[in-house]
Design a protein around this motif. Structure first.
Motif, PDB file in Angstrom:
ATOM      1  N   ASP A 103       0.960  -1.089  -0.087  1.00 26.30           N
ATOM      2  CA  ASP A 103       0.117   0.004  -0.025  1.00 26.30           C
ATOM      3  C   ASP A 103       0.892   1.243   0.099  1.00 26.30           C
ATOM      4  O   ASP A 103       1.191   2.017   1.053  1.00 26.30           O
ATOM      5  CB  ASP A 103      -0.875   0.071   1.271  1.00 26.30           C
ATOM      6  CG  ASP A 103      -2.069   0.734   1.005  1.00 26.30           C
ATOM      7  OD1 ASP A 103      -2.284   1.591   0.047  1.00 26.30           O
ATOM      8  OD2 ASP A 103      -2.872   1.025   1.934  1.00 26.30           O
ATOM      9  N   GLN A 108      -2.190   4.294  -3.327  1.00 26.21           N
ATOM     10  CA  GLN A 108      -3.289   4.923  -2.673  1.00 26.21           C
ATOM     11  C   GLN A 108      -3.890   6.147  -3.306  1.00 26.21           C
ATOM     12  O   GLN A 108      -5.095   6.372  -3.572  1.00 26.21           O
ATOM     13  CB  GLN A 108      -2.714   5.540  -1.306  1.00 26.21           C
ATOM     14  CG  GLN A 108      -2.537   4.499  -0.138  1.00 26.21           C
ATOM     15  CD  GLN A 108      -2.069   5.037   0.919  1.00 26.21           C
ATOM     16  OE1 GLN A 108      -1.737   6.423   1.094  1.00 26.21           O
ATOM     17  NE2 GLN A 108      -1.816   4.133   2.146  1.00 26.21           N
ATOM     18  N   LYS A 112      -7.814   6.082  -4.909  1.00 26.36           N
ATOM     19  CA  LYS A 112      -8.530   7.153  -4.786  1.00 26.36           C
ATOM     20  C   LYS A 112      -9.281   7.684  -6.128  1.00 26.36           C
ATOM     21  O   LYS A 112     -10.276   8.106  -6.381  1.00 26.36           O
ATOM     22  CB  LYS A 112      -7.713   8.075  -3.973  1.00 26.36           C
ATOM     23  CG  LYS A 112      -8.818   9.547  -3.591  1.00 26.36           C
ATOM     24  CD  LYS A 112      -8.119  10.345  -2.448  1.00 26.36           C
ATOM     25  CE  LYS A 112      -8.755  11.554  -2.126  1.00 26.36           C
ATOM     26  NZ  LYS A 112      -8.047  12.510  -1.322  1.00 26.36           N
TER      27      LYS A 112
END
Length: 259
Positions: A103, A108, A112
Motif C-alpha cells: 500500500d 493509494q 482514490k
C-alpha cells in the motif's frame, strides 16, 4: 652449461630446447599433461606452470561468497526472517484469495482516483436514468427522491387543440385511437383515406386486378368482381361496394374500369 628438461630430467641441447613456463623442455617433452599431445608456443595453455591443450585445460570454479561462519549465520538469520514474514502474510490474507500488494502512496493515489471516477460515472448514469431518453419521448419514472429539489417534472404532453373552424376529415375512431397511447400519434393517413365517404347511387365498375385492403376503411376484391355505387373521391381513389362480398369501402381507381 645446458639445463635439464622439466619433463624427463635429461640435458636439453639448444637445437631441441623449448623455453616456456619458466622451464626448459625438449620439443617432444613439451606435451599436454592429460592427453600427451605435443604442443608448441601457439597452442599451449599453462596452468600451475604445466602445459595443457585447449580441450583439457582445467576449468576453475569459484563460489560467489565464501562460506565463512559469519556468512552462514547471516544466511540462516535471513531464512528465519523470511519464514516469519511469510507466515505473517499468510495468516493475514488467509481466505482472501489474492496476493498482497504494498500500500504505497502511489497506489493509494491511484485507488482514490479510480474511486472518484467510478462515483462520477455512477452519478452520470443515475441522472440519465432519471431524466429518461433524450428529447422527452420516454415515460417518466414513477418514484422520485423527495429531497431532490433541483429536478422539475416536465408537464404531461397534451393533445394539440384542433380549431373548430378548420374542416375535420379524420373519422372519430381514428381520433380516439390517436389519443389513447399516452401522447403517441400515428402517422397521418393519406388525404384520400381521411375524406368522408360519399353517399350512395353511383356508377358500376369491374375489377381488372386483384386488390388486398391495406387499411380498415378499404375493401378487398378479385379480378372480375363488380363494384357498385361507386363514387369518385379524387384522381386515385374511389368509394364503392363489392357486389360479391357486400363490403363497402375505398378502392384504388386504377384497379377498376367502368362498365
Amino acid at each position: 652449461m645446458n639445463p635439464n628438461c622439466a619433463r624427463c630430467g635429461k640435458i636439453v641441447y639448444p637445437t631441441e630446447k623449448v623455453n616456456c613456463l619458466d622451464k626448459f623442455w625438449h620439443k617432444a617433452c613439451f606435451h599436454c599433461e592429460t592427453c600427451k599431445m605435443t604442443l608448441n608456443m601457439k597452442n599451449y595453455k599453462g596452468y600451475e606452470k604445466k602445459p595443457y591443450c585447449n580441450a583439457h585445460y582445467p576449468k576453475q570454479s569459484f563460489t560467489m561468497v565464501a562460506d565463512t561462519p559469519e556468512n552462514l549465520r547471516l544466511k540462516q538469520q535471513s531464512e528465519l526472517q523470511s519464514q516469519v514474514r511469510y507466515k505473517e502474510e499468510f495468516e493475514k490474507n488467509k481466505g482472501k484469495g489474492f496476493s498482497v500488494v504494498a500500500d504505497t502512496p502511489e497506489l493509494q493515489r491511484i485507488k482514490k482516483t479510480q474511486d472518484q471516477i467510478s462515483n462520477i460515472k455512477y452519478h452520470e448514469e443515475f441522472e440519465k436514468s432519471r431524466m429518461g431518453p433524450s428529447g422527452g419521448e420516454g415515460l417518466e419514472p414513477e418514484r422520485r427522491d423527495p429531497q431532490d429539489t433541483g429536478y422539475r417534472r416536465p408537464q404531461e404532453q397534451q393533445p394539440h387543440h384542433i380549431p373548430t373552424s378548420a374542416p375535420v376529415y379524420q373519422q372519430p375512431q381514428q381520433q380516439q385511437a390517436a389519443q389513447s397511447y399516452g401522447g403517441y400519434k400515428e402517422p397521418a393517413a393519406p388525404v384520400s383515406i381521411q375524406r368522408s365517404a360519399p353517399g350512395g347511387g353511383g356508377r358500376r365498375y369491374r375489377a381488372v386486378y386483384d386488390y388486398s385492403a391495406a387499411d380498415e376503411d378499404e375493401v378487398s376484391f378479385q379480378d372480375g368482381d363488380t363494384i357498385v355505387n361507386v363514387q369518385q373521391i379524387d384522381d386515385g381513389w374511389m368509394y364503392g361496394t363489392v357486389e360479391r362480398t357486400g363490403d363497402t369501402g375505398m378502392l384504388p381507381a386504377n384497379y377498376v374500369e367502368a362498365i
